[in-house]
Design a protein around this motif. Structure first.
Motif, PDB file in Angstrom:
ATOM      1  N   MET A 187       4.373   2.817  23.442  1.00 24.20           N
ATOM      2  CA  MET A 187       3.725   3.728  24.129  1.00 24.20           C
ATOM      3  C   MET A 187       3.138   1.851  25.127  1.00 24.20           C
ATOM      4  SD  MET A 187       0.701   6.144  25.458  1.00 24.20           S
ATOM      5  CE  MET A 187       1.566   6.938  24.806  1.00 24.20           C
ATOM      6  N   ILE A 188       3.316   2.075  26.576  1.00 25.43           N
ATOM      7  CA  ILE A 188       1.961   0.360  26.941  1.00 25.43           C
ATOM      8  C   ILE A 188       1.099   0.950  27.134  1.00 25.43           C
ATOM      9  CG2 ILE A 188       3.013  -0.795  28.864  1.00 25.43           C
ATOM     10  CD1 ILE A 188       5.549  -0.127  29.274  1.00 25.43           C
ATOM     11  N   LYS A 189       0.465  -0.465  26.906  1.00 27.67           N
ATOM     12  CA  LYS A 189      -0.708   0.132  26.861  1.00 27.67           C
ATOM     13  C   LYS A 189      -1.409  -0.642  28.580  1.00 27.67           C
ATOM     14  CE  LYS A 189      -2.382  -0.505  22.099  1.00 27.67           C
ATOM     15  NZ  LYS A 189      -2.493  -1.055  20.941  1.00 27.67           N
ATOM     16  N   ILE A 190      -2.602   0.126  29.017  1.00 30.04           N
ATOM     17  CA  ILE A 190      -2.901  -0.741  30.286  1.00 30.04           C
ATOM     18  C   ILE A 190      -3.730  -2.088  30.273  1.00 30.04           C
ATOM     19  CG2 ILE A 190      -5.129  -0.352  32.303  1.00 30.04           C
ATOM     20  CD1 ILE A 190      -2.231   1.392  32.345  1.00 30.04           C
TER      21      ILE A 190
ATOM     22  N   LEU B  41       2.452  -6.284  24.365  1.00 28.07           N
ATOM     23  CA  LEU B  41       3.133  -5.717  25.751  1.00 28.07           C
ATOM     24  C   LEU B  41       4.587  -6.867  25.480  1.00 28.07           C
ATOM     25  CD1 LEU B  41       3.315  -4.617  29.046  1.00 28.07           C
ATOM     26  CD2 LEU B  41       2.187  -7.176  29.582  1.00 28.07           C
ATOM     27  N   GLU B  42       5.115  -7.463  25.465  1.00 28.01           N
ATOM     28  CA  GLU B  42       6.204  -7.999  25.405  1.00 28.01           C
ATOM     29  C   GLU B  42       7.227  -7.430  24.355  1.00 28.01           C
ATOM     30  OE1 GLU B  42       6.266 -13.086  26.939  1.00 28.01           O
ATOM     31  OE2 GLU B  42       5.188 -12.717  25.342  1.00 28.01           O
ATOM     32  N   LYS B  43       6.759  -6.514  22.876  1.00 25.99           N
ATOM     33  CA  LYS B  43       7.191  -6.251  22.059  1.00 25.99           C
ATOM     34  C   LYS B  43       6.926  -5.013  22.150  1.00 25.99           C
ATOM     35  CE  LYS B  43       5.805  -5.780  17.325  1.00 25.99           C
ATOM     36  NZ  LYS B  43       5.071  -5.809  16.057  1.00 25.99           N
ATOM     37  N   THR B  44       6.348  -4.572  23.004  1.00 24.41           N
ATOM     38  CA  THR B  44       6.615  -3.481  23.578  1.00 24.41           C
ATOM     39  C   THR B  44       8.097  -3.268  24.382  1.00 24.41           C
ATOM     40  OG1 THR B  44       4.639  -2.472  23.251  1.00 24.41           O
ATOM     41  CG2 THR B  44       5.528  -0.449  24.601  1.00 24.41           C
ATOM     42  N   LEU B  45       7.983  -4.268  25.749  1.00 22.02           N
ATOM     43  CA  LEU B  45       8.864  -3.933  26.966  1.00 22.02           C
ATOM     44  C   LEU B  45      10.504  -4.318  25.582  1.00 22.02           C
ATOM     45  CD1 LEU B  45       6.646  -5.437  29.468  1.00 22.02           C
ATOM     46  CD2 LEU B  45       7.437  -2.698  29.004  1.00 22.02           C
TER      47      LEU B  45
ATOM     48  N   THR C 296       9.740 -11.699  36.216  1.00 19.44           N
ATOM     49  CA  THR C 296       9.194 -11.203  37.813  1.00 19.44           C
ATOM     50  C   THR C 296       9.613 -10.358  38.501  1.00 19.44           C
ATOM     51  OG1 THR C 296      10.203 -13.595  37.934  1.00 19.44           O
ATOM     52  CG2 THR C 296      10.620 -12.189  39.810  1.00 19.44           C
ATOM     53  N   ALA C 297      10.337  -9.673  37.782  1.00 19.16           N
ATOM     54  CA  ALA C 297      10.465  -7.649  37.954  1.00 19.16           C
ATOM     55  C   ALA C 297       9.935  -6.689  37.773  1.00 19.16           C
ATOM     56  CB  ALA C 297      12.014  -7.515  37.284  1.00 19.16           C
ATOM     57  N   PHE C 298       9.099  -7.199  36.503  1.00 18.11           N
ATOM     58  CA  PHE C 298       7.566  -6.512  36.204  1.00 18.11           C
ATOM     59  C   PHE C 298       6.627  -6.612  36.762  1.00 18.11           C
ATOM     60  CE2 PHE C 298       4.661  -5.348  32.486  1.00 18.11           C
ATOM     61  CZ  PHE C 298       4.707  -4.150  32.114  1.00 18.11           C
ATOM     62  N   MET C 299       6.398  -7.897  37.496  1.00 19.42           N
ATOM     63  CA  MET C 299       5.893  -8.062  37.438  1.00 19.42           C
ATOM     64  C   MET C 299       4.783  -7.131  38.781  1.00 19.42           C
ATOM     65  SD  MET C 299       2.519  -9.974  37.840  1.00 19.42           S
ATOM     66  CE  MET C 299       1.695 -10.991  39.050  1.00 19.42           C
ATOM     67  N   GLU C 300       6.169  -6.705  40.474  1.00 20.58           N
ATOM     68  CA  GLU C 300       5.722  -6.503  41.017  1.00 20.58           C
ATOM     69  C   GLU C 300       5.024  -4.938  40.529  1.00 20.58           C
ATOM     70  OE1 GLU C 300       7.958  -4.235  44.465  1.00 20.58           O
ATOM     71  OE2 GLU C 300       8.794  -6.090  43.435  1.00 20.58           O
ATOM     72  N   ARG C 301       5.536  -4.216  39.862  1.00 22.48           N
ATOM     73  CA  ARG C 301       4.934  -3.002  39.017  1.00 22.48           C
ATOM     74  C   ARG C 301       3.902  -3.051  38.624  1.00 22.48           C
ATOM     75  NH1 ARG C 301      10.827   1.017  37.756  1.00 22.48           N
ATOM     76  NH2 ARG C 301      11.819   0.159  40.130  1.00 22.48           N
ATOM     77  N   ALA C 302       3.438  -4.419  38.134  1.00 21.79           N
ATOM     78  CA  ALA C 302       2.613  -4.113  36.995  1.00 21.79           C
ATOM     79  C   ALA C 302       1.062  -4.256  38.228  1.00 21.79           C
ATOM     80  CB  ALA C 302       2.767  -5.833  36.290  1.00 21.79           C
ATOM     81  N   LEU C 303       1.790  -5.485  38.745  1.00 14.96           N
ATOM     82  CA  LEU C 303       0.325  -6.091  40.618  1.00 14.96           C
ATOM     83  C   LEU C 303       0.066  -4.757  40.223  1.00 14.96           C
ATOM     84  CD1 LEU C 303       1.792  -8.591  42.026  1.00 14.96           C
ATOM     85  CD2 LEU C 303      -1.074  -7.657  41.164  1.00 14.96           C
ATOM     86  N   ARG C 304       1.197  -3.420  41.660  1.00 16.85           N
ATOM     87  CA  ARG C 304       0.672  -1.460  41.265  1.00 16.85           C
ATOM     88  C   ARG C 304       0.103  -1.217  40.861  1.00 16.85           C
ATOM     89  NH1 ARG C 304       6.462  -1.871  43.830  1.00 16.85           N
ATOM     90  NH2 ARG C 304       6.959   0.159  42.323  1.00 16.85           N
TER      91      ARG C 304
END
Length: 301
Positions: A1-4, A40-44, A63-71
């Motif tokens: 599970m991805i942690k905030i 985070l990198e290990k989980t992804l 780059t792809a993940f950053m846009e959603r991570a910001l939101r």
């Protein structure tokens, strides 16, 4: 599970450009930030950042993940703040950038009583004269003086403002007082380099006219520009919030050349597309009242 916590660490590293700066912003050790990023990198299942001794750069996945991570980070912060605001409390993180001289002379003194009344606001105030990119650098808002050039920003006017052509009495005694725009060509000019040497723009009935005096000194700081004018080194075009006290004290004189510099304003701007929080609106309303109309720093006021 991805942690905030990992997503927040990743966003902070990208926005600040380094793990150490992200750790400072998050108020934790570098090792903790690095561990959260690695988890985070290990989980992804993929690398988000290229790491070298000199810099960090985003991978294609990053780059792809950053846009959603910001939101995600922004939505969580706003959700927490919204719950507090529903209870009648202004709370949560807020990041604002402002210019050095205005921040020291006027913004800080206006903000301190507001923050004392709302202790649950966690404000990070970055004082820097460079033109920051509010959208890409993660600011909730920027405060600036001058024209608004970035169409990606939504601006709220905090105060009327004007710039004044000024010089010391000693300089004018030595070189004479210019009475027309053409007279300025023969005078020594002190220029704010962040706006360029073509910064002296005056509004005439036929449009804006740019005047270029002889370059005596270029400075990227408003305090030093004022001090250079007081020292008699030349003529400076200064915002009234910088020049006002020196004019009232007689250390600087406002020069009338028949036309006024182009009108400007002090404004707060936030990135387009973001719903500004209640605490940001409350700060803007507070600053408007604190600065006044006309603003208290204007010598004419």
């Amino acid at each position: 599970m991805i942690k905030i916590e990992g997503i927040a660490a990743f966003v902070a590293v990208v926005e600040s450009g380094s793990v150490s700066e992200a750790a400072r912003r998050l108020r934790m050790s570098k090792s903790v930030v690095s561990e959260r990023l690695a988890d985070l990198e290990k989980t992804l299942g993929g690398m988000l950042l290229h790491r070298t001794t000199r810099k960090l750069t985003l991978t294609q996945d990053g780059t792809a993940f950053m846009e959603r991570a910001l939101r995600i980070v922004h939505e969580i912060e706003e959700a927490a703040a919204d719950m507090a605001e529903r209870r009648g409390t202004l709370a949560g993180p807020l990041r604002i950038a402002a210019p050095v001289t205005f921040g020291r002379m006027h913004l800080g003194p206006a903000l301190y009583p507001f923050l004392a009344r709302h202790p649950e606001i966690a404000l990070t105030l970055d004082i820097d004269d460079r033109r920051v990119d509010a959208s890409s650098e993660g600011y909730d808002a920027i405060i600036r003086h001058g024209p608004i050039a970035d169409s990606r920003l939504v601006a709220w006017k905090l105060s009327r403002s004007r710039r004044l052509l000024t010089a010391s009495p000693a300089y004018l005694d030595r070189h004479g007082t210019p009475a027309t725009l053409s007279d300025l060509d023969d005078h020594r000019g002190l220029f704010y380099t962040n706006r360029g040497i073509a910064d002296w723009r005056f509004q005439t009935p036929t449009g804006a006219i740019v005047v270029r005096a002889k370059l005596a000194m270029g400075i990227n700081n408003g305090d030093m520009l004022r001090d250079a004018a007081i020292a008699g080194l030349g003529i400076a075009l200064l915002p009234s919030f910088i020049a006002g006290p020196a004019i009232r004290e007689g250390r600087l004189v406002e020069i009338d050349v028949g036309y006024r510099p182009e009108a400007e304003s002090v404004y707060m701007a936030h990135p387009q597309g973001r719903n500004p929080s209640a605490k940001l609106r409350a700060i803007a309303d507070h600053l408007k009242k604190a600065f006044g109309d006309p603003p208290y720093w204007d010598p004419a006021g």
